[in-house]
Every structure is written in structure tokens, then in C-alpha cells.
Scaffold this active site. Structure first.
Site, PDB file in Angstrom:
ATOM      1  N   LEU A   1       0.831  -1.201   0.000  1.00  0.00           N
ATOM      2  CA  LEU A   1       0.000   0.000   0.000  1.00  0.00           C
ATOM      3  C   LEU A   1       0.866   1.250   0.000  1.00  0.00           C
ATOM      4  CD1 LEU A   1       0.099   1.387   3.053  1.00  0.00           C
ATOM      5  CD2 LEU A   1      -1.474  -0.425   3.589  1.00  0.00           C
TER       6      LEU A   1
ATOM      7  N   CYS B   1       9.797   4.475   3.438  1.00  0.00           N
ATOM      8  CA  CYS B   1      10.074   3.168   2.810  1.00  0.00           C
ATOM      9  C   CYS B   1      11.283   3.162   1.881  1.00  0.00           C
ATOM     10  CB  CYS B   1       8.833   2.692   2.066  1.00  0.00           C
ATOM     11  SG  CYS B   1       7.501   2.242   3.198  1.00  0.00           S
TER      12      CYS B   1
ATOM     13  N   LYS C   1       5.234  13.151   0.658  1.00  0.00           N
ATOM     14  CA  LYS C   1       4.397  13.221  -0.543  1.00  0.00           C
ATOM     15  C   LYS C   1       3.014  13.724  -0.131  1.00  0.00           C
ATOM     16  CE  LYS C   1       2.621   8.531  -0.713  1.00  0.00           C
ATOM     17  NZ  LYS C   1       2.384   7.410  -1.571  1.00  0.00           N
TER      18      LYS C   1
HETATM   19  P1  NAD Z   1       4.733   2.741  11.909  1.00  0.00           P
HETATM   20  O1  NAD Z   1       5.925   3.253  12.612  1.00  0.00           O
HETATM   21  O2  NAD Z   1       3.699   3.700  11.437  1.00  0.00           O
HETATM   22  O3  NAD Z   1       3.993   1.651  12.815  1.00  0.00           O
HETATM   23  C1  NAD Z   1       4.638   0.692  13.547  1.00  0.00           C
HETATM   24  C2  NAD Z   1       3.851   0.469  14.819  1.00  0.00           C
HETATM   25  O4  NAD Z   1       4.420  -0.657  15.501  1.00  0.00           O
HETATM   26  C3  NAD Z   1       3.889   1.629  15.801  1.00  0.00           C
HETATM   27  O5  NAD Z   1       2.584   1.979  16.170  1.00  0.00           O
HETATM   28  C4  NAD Z   1       4.682   1.091  16.985  1.00  0.00           C
HETATM   29  O6  NAD Z   1       4.247   1.630  18.227  1.00  0.00           O
HETATM   30  C5  NAD Z   1       4.414  -0.386  16.902  1.00  0.00           C
HETATM   31  N1  NAD Z   1       5.419  -1.247  17.518  1.00  0.00           N
HETATM   32  C6  NAD Z   1       6.767  -1.149  17.418  1.00  0.00           C
HETATM   33  N2  NAD Z   1       7.357  -2.140  18.121  1.00  0.00           N
HETATM   34  C7  NAD Z   1       6.362  -2.879  18.660  1.00  0.00           C
HETATM   35  C8  NAD Z   1       6.330  -4.034  19.477  1.00  0.00           C
HETATM   36  N3  NAD Z   1       7.452  -4.588  19.861  1.00  0.00           N
HETATM   37  N4  NAD Z   1       5.141  -4.513  19.852  1.00  0.00           N
HETATM   38  C9  NAD Z   1       4.004  -3.935  19.445  1.00  0.00           C
HETATM   39  N5  NAD Z   1       3.962  -2.845  18.664  1.00  0.00           N
HETATM   40  C10 NAD Z   1       5.134  -2.318  18.278  1.00  0.00           C
HETATM   41  O7  NAD Z   1       5.294   1.904  10.672  1.00  0.00           O
HETATM   42  P2  NAD Z   1       4.569   1.599   9.284  1.00  0.00           P
HETATM   43  O8  NAD Z   1       4.775   2.726   8.356  1.00  0.00           O
HETATM   44  O9  NAD Z   1       3.201   1.099   9.544  1.00  0.00           O
HETATM   45  O10 NAD Z   1       5.471   0.396   8.763  1.00  0.00           O
HETATM   46  C11 NAD Z   1       5.415  -0.888   9.341  1.00  0.00           C
HETATM   47  C12 NAD Z   1       6.132  -1.850   8.427  1.00  0.00           C
HETATM   48  O11 NAD Z   1       5.453  -1.919   7.159  1.00  0.00           O
HETATM   49  C13 NAD Z   1       7.555  -1.440   8.088  1.00  0.00           C
HETATM   50  O12 NAD Z   1       8.352  -2.581   7.963  1.00  0.00           O
HETATM   51  C14 NAD Z   1       7.422  -0.761   6.741  1.00  0.00           C
HETATM   52  O13 NAD Z   1       8.597  -0.817   5.977  1.00  0.00           O
HETATM   53  C15 NAD Z   1       6.337  -1.583   6.100  1.00  0.00           C
HETATM   54  N6  NAD Z   1       5.574  -0.885   5.073  1.00  0.00           N
HETATM   55  C16 NAD Z   1       5.214   0.413   5.253  1.00  0.00           C
HETATM   56  C17 NAD Z   1       4.457   1.058   4.284  1.00  0.00           C
HETATM   57  C18 NAD Z   1       4.062   2.490   4.458  1.00  0.00           C
HETATM   58  O14 NAD Z   1       3.621   3.105   3.483  1.00  0.00           O
HETATM   59  N7  NAD Z   1       4.179   3.064   5.649  1.00  0.00           N
HETATM   60  C19 NAD Z   1       4.069   0.363   3.138  1.00  0.00           C
HETATM   61  C20 NAD Z   1       4.435  -0.964   2.988  1.00  0.00           C
HETATM   62  C21 NAD Z   1       5.187  -1.581   3.964  1.00  0.00           C
END
Ligand code: NAD
Length: 437
Positions: A153, A260, A320
Site C-alpha cells: 500500500l 520506505c 508526498k
Molecule cells: P509505523 O511506525 O507507522 O507503525 C509501527 C507500529 O508498531 C507503531 O505503532 C509502533 O508503536 C508499533 N510497535 C513497534 N514495536 C512494537 C512491538 N514490539 N510490539 C508492538 N507494537 C510495536 O510503521 P509503518 O509505516 O506502519 O510500517 C510498518 C512496516 O510496514 C515497516 O516494515 C514498513 O517498511 C512496512 N511498510 C510500510 C508502508 C508504508 O507506506 N508506511 C508500506 C508498505 C510496507
């Protein structure tokens, strides 16, 4: 199905709300108790179009709930998605502390068969480590499977992307895992790529790295355009009509940012180095991206001459449009550079100001409530994030408000001919008007 999502950020919250919308019972868990408390009160911690309504709707029907107890989430679900952050360490490696921590927590709290799914972006072979972590920490020999289901996404259009993906990628090692995940995703009517876990992990890193490569490629071509007086927008259009190339990700600008691409390219370079392949192409992609940011700042310097004591207005901070995410946003680097050079900085962003204030912590920055306020008394205006509202500004008004009609467009969104006719010195990236003289 009974699902839990550990990590309730951009990916976890959107995935959780969408899985609930598809009829599943979803528990979103996070180790940030404040975030969970706010979510329980109906407060959405991020700006993502349509998300608040979707969350509220599914909470009301009791298909979506929130907890800070990982135990609770693990016990009550059959499929557990890990969606915690995987940020870069200083050496570029992905920090997998969160993944390990969650895997251990799952193992300790397992109460029967669990399918543990990596949704976070992780380096190849992380699945092996998750498996070992479960085996080393589970209290009884409950059965489990590990799977990889990377998320594609995009912030700003996350719900639509989740519900209508180009493909769903599933990396599995057992028939049971394969059946559970294909059943879960069947309502989306998207092609499902079923493969092994390592290949699924690689699909995500390779996809993001390829997109970053496209951006760096077109930025490199924009530099050539700049030198010879060609127009990168027309070059990109001509290239993009070729179906083998396609028009997406061929917009020259200030270089990629966000949570990302920079971290995933870094992590891919690091993991490939570690396993003995020198991914020179990706190293160049990264270098070109850095150069592009300097190139943009060079244009600011070239046109302002002395930056000290000048007032620079910045439109857009988020990496963005349509998101409040400012992680690795180029605007932050630009603001820091300008402050260092002694400029006065005025900024406006439709949704990222609060996050910017918290990160920049500089009391000298003037945060404005709209673009016109930014323009008032500024020596130049920089377009950094191409939010729609910046495309429809009243430029006659802007011109009157600016001390000098200098517009530096980092996203090539305006028409150089129109801008010139309005009396602006219009500077952009690799387009004919960018030529000197
Ligand atoms: P984010 O920082 O917005 O969310 C991560 C969440 O995980 C936070 O709310 C944090 O408090 C929680 N967290 C961290 N450690 C934890 C633990 N030990 N136990 C429970 N909760 C915990 O990150 P995001 O943007 O959602 O990205 C998450 C993953 O998805 C990453 O690996 C990222 O590369 C991938 N990803 C992100 C996107 C994007 O557009 N943001 C798209 C595709 C993939």
C-alpha cells in the site's frame, strides 16, 4: 477469521481496518499504550484519507478492537500479522528488534496453532529467524507456521491500495498456511502470487528498490536535460508511452524520501553486501538520490546568492501529498540546511505541521496556516510537496505577497510559460525554463 495485527501504524491500522471491513474479527495491538488509548477513544493517530470512517464503522460493528496486550491478541487469534516498524540502523541495516520482540511475545503466549505472518518489510531470511525465535521460546510444542505477506500500500491512497492491490504476495511453507492466507485474501479478487518465504521477502525489497531506481534514473536524465536545455517532462512522457516502461515513477524532482524507499534501499544494499553480492546499481541509485537533493539546494543558492538573512518560504513538508508522514522527508533536510545558512524559514503543509514541529524543534521556524501567509515577505518560494491545493494557488496574489517573484519548483508542477507570463522567475528541474539566459 480471527486475526490480530501487532503494530498499529500506517500499515497495521489500515490492514486491520480493511481486514475487518472484509468481515474478519480483528484485534490491533500496539506496545504504545497512548496510541491504543487514543484509538479506543476513536482518535486516529495518522492522517490517511478515509481511515477514520473505516475504523469507526468497524469498531461499531465490533469487528475491530484495540489492545496494548500482545498476549490478548495472540490468544484470541489464529492468524497473527507482524506490522511493526523496521527502521534503518546507522549502518543501513534494517533494525529487526521489533520483529524479534513480537516473535518472542507470540511464542510465549501461544495457546494452540498460530499462523505468524511477516507484513513488515524485512530482509530476506528474516522468516528463518522468526521461526527459530518461536521454536526457542514457545512453552509447549504448539504447531505453528511462519509466512511472508509483504504490504504494497501507498500512504495517501492506502485503503484503496489495500482493497484493490495489483497483486497479493504470499510466501509459505505449508499447505495450511497457504490455504488460510489465500482464503483470507480471496475477497479482494487480486492475483495471488504464492511462493516460498525468501522469494516473498525479496519481492518486496526488489519492488521498492526498482521503483527507487526508476526515480533516480529519471532524476539523472533531468540533470542531462538541465545541461542541454531539453525538457525532462517531455522526455519522461515520450519514454512512458512505451508500455515496457510505463509513465509511473518517471517524475523528476527533489529525490525520493519517506519511510520506505530510503530505508528499504539501504536494507537491500546491506543484506546483499552481507550475503556476498555487491549491488553496485542500487548504491548508485542511492547516491543519485542524495545528489538530487543537493542539486535542488544548489538552485536555491544560485538564485538567492546569499542565503543568510533571506526569508525562504516552503510549501509542503510531508514526503508526498495526502499524508502527514514526514519520515525521511526531503523538506526536513532543506529546512535544516537553510537554517544553518542563516535563512529565516516559513513553512506550511496541509497536514504535517504538528509532526514537523515535534521533529524540528526549532523555535525560529515560522509555521503558517496557508500558502499565502508563507509567501508574504518571502524572498523566494520553494514547492517541495505537490499537494493539490498548491497546484491551484492564485499566483498573482502570491506574486504581490512575495518580496521577489522567485518560485523554485522541486516537483515540476507548474507551466513555465504561464509562470514567466505572470512575471515569475520560475526555476524547475530539467526543463527548458530552467536554462540560464
Ligand atoms: P509505523 O511506525 O507507522 O507503525 C509501527 C507500529 O508498531 C507503531 O505503532 C509502533 O508503536 C508499533 N510497535 C513497534 N514495536 C512494537 C512491538 N514490539 N510490539 C508492538 N507494537 C510495536 O510503521 P509503518 O509505516 O506502519 O510500517 C510498518 C512496516 O510496514 C515497516 O516494515 C514498513 O517498511 C512496512 N511498510 C510500510 C508502508 C508504508 O507506506 N508506511 C508500506 C508498505 C510496507
Amino acid at each position: 477469521m480471527k486475526i490480530s495485527i501487532i503494530g498499529t501504524g500506517y500499515v497495521g491500522l489500515v490492514s486491520g481496518a480493511c481486514f475487518a471491513e472484509l468481515g474478519n474479527t480483528v484485534i490491533c495491538a500496539d506496545n504504545d499504550p497512548r496510541k491504543v488509548a487514543n484509538l479506543k477513544k476513536g482518535e486516529i493517530p495518522i492522517f490517511e484519507p478515509g481511515l477514520e470512517e473505516l475504523v469507526k464503522k468497524n469498531v461499531k460493528t465490533k469487528r475491530l478492537s484495540f489492545t496494548s496486550s500482545i498476549k490478548d491478541a495472540v490468544v484470541k487469534s489464529d492468524i497473527i500479522f507482524i506490522a511493526v516498524g523496521t527502521p534503518s540502523l546507522e549502518n543501513g541495516e534494517a533494525d529487526l528488534t521489533g520483529i524479534e520482540n513480537v516473535a518472542r511475545n507470540i511464542a510465549i503466549n501461544m495457546s494452540g496453532y498460530k499462523l505468524i505472518v511477516e507484513k513488515s518489510t524485512v530482509p530476506v531470511e528474516t522468516g528463518e529467524w522468526v521461526k527459530k525465535t518461536i521454536l526457542n521460546n514457545r512453552k509447549r510444542s504448539y504447531e505453528f507456521d511462519v509466512a511472508s505477506n509483504p504490504e504494497f500500500l501507498r500512504e495517501g491512497s492506502a485503503i484503496g491500495d489495500f482493497m484493490n492491490p495489483d497483486r497479493v504476495v504470499i510466501g509459505v511453507e505449508s499447505k495450511k498456511a497457504r490455504e488460510l492466507l489465500t482464503m483470507l485474501y480471496r475477497p479482494l479478487k487480486a492475483p495471488i502470487v504464492v511462493t516460498d518465504i525468501k522469494s516473498a521477502e525479496l519481492i518486496k525489497h526488489a519492488s521498492n528498490s526498482f521503483l527507487a531506481t526508476k526515480i533516480s534514473f529519471i532524476n539523472a536524465v533531468s540533470r542531462v536535460c538541465d545541461k542541454v536545455g531539453a525538457d525532462i517532462n517531455e522526455v519522461a512522457y515520450g519514454m512512458g508511452l512505451d508500455k515496457r516502461i510505463g509513465p509511473q515513477f518517471l517524475c523528476a524532482g527533489i529525490g525520493y524520501g519517506g519511510s520506505c524507499f530510503p530505508k528499504d534501499v539501504d536494507a537491500f544494499v546491506t543484506i546483499t553486501d552481507k550475503i556476498g553480492y555487491d549491488f553496485e546499481l542500487l548504491k548508485a541509485v542511492r547516491e543519485i538520490n542524495q545528489q538530487q537533493k543537493k542539486f535542488f539546494l544548489g538552485k536555491v543558492k544560485e538564485n538567492l546568492w546569499i542565503i543568510k538573512d533571506k526569508t525562504v518560504g516552503i510549501l509542503g513538508i510531508s514526503f508526498k501529498p495526502n499524508t502527514d508522514d514526514i519520515r525521511s522527508a526531503p523538506a526536513l533536510d532543506f529546512i535544516r540546511f537553510l537554517l544553518q545558512e542563516g535563512a529565516h524559514v516559513k513553512v506550511y503543509d496541509p497536514s504535517a505541521l504538528e509532526k514537523a514541529k515535534a521533529v524540528l524543534q526549532d523555535t525560529k521556524i515560522r509555521y503558517c496556516t496557508n500558502a499565502y501567509e508563507v509567501a508574504r515577505g518571502s524572498d523566494c518560494l520553494l514547492l517541495v510537496t505537490e499537494w493539490d491545493e498548491f497546484k491551484e494557488l492564485d499566483f498573482l496574489k502570491i506574486k504581490k505577497l512575495l518580496k521577489r517573484p522567485l518560485l523554485i519548483d522541486g516537483r515540476n508542477v507548474y507551466d513555465p510559460v504561464k509562470m514567466k507570463a505572470l512575471g515569475f522567475t520560475y526555476v524547475c528541474i530539467g526543463r527548458r525554463s530552467a536554462r540560464k539566459g
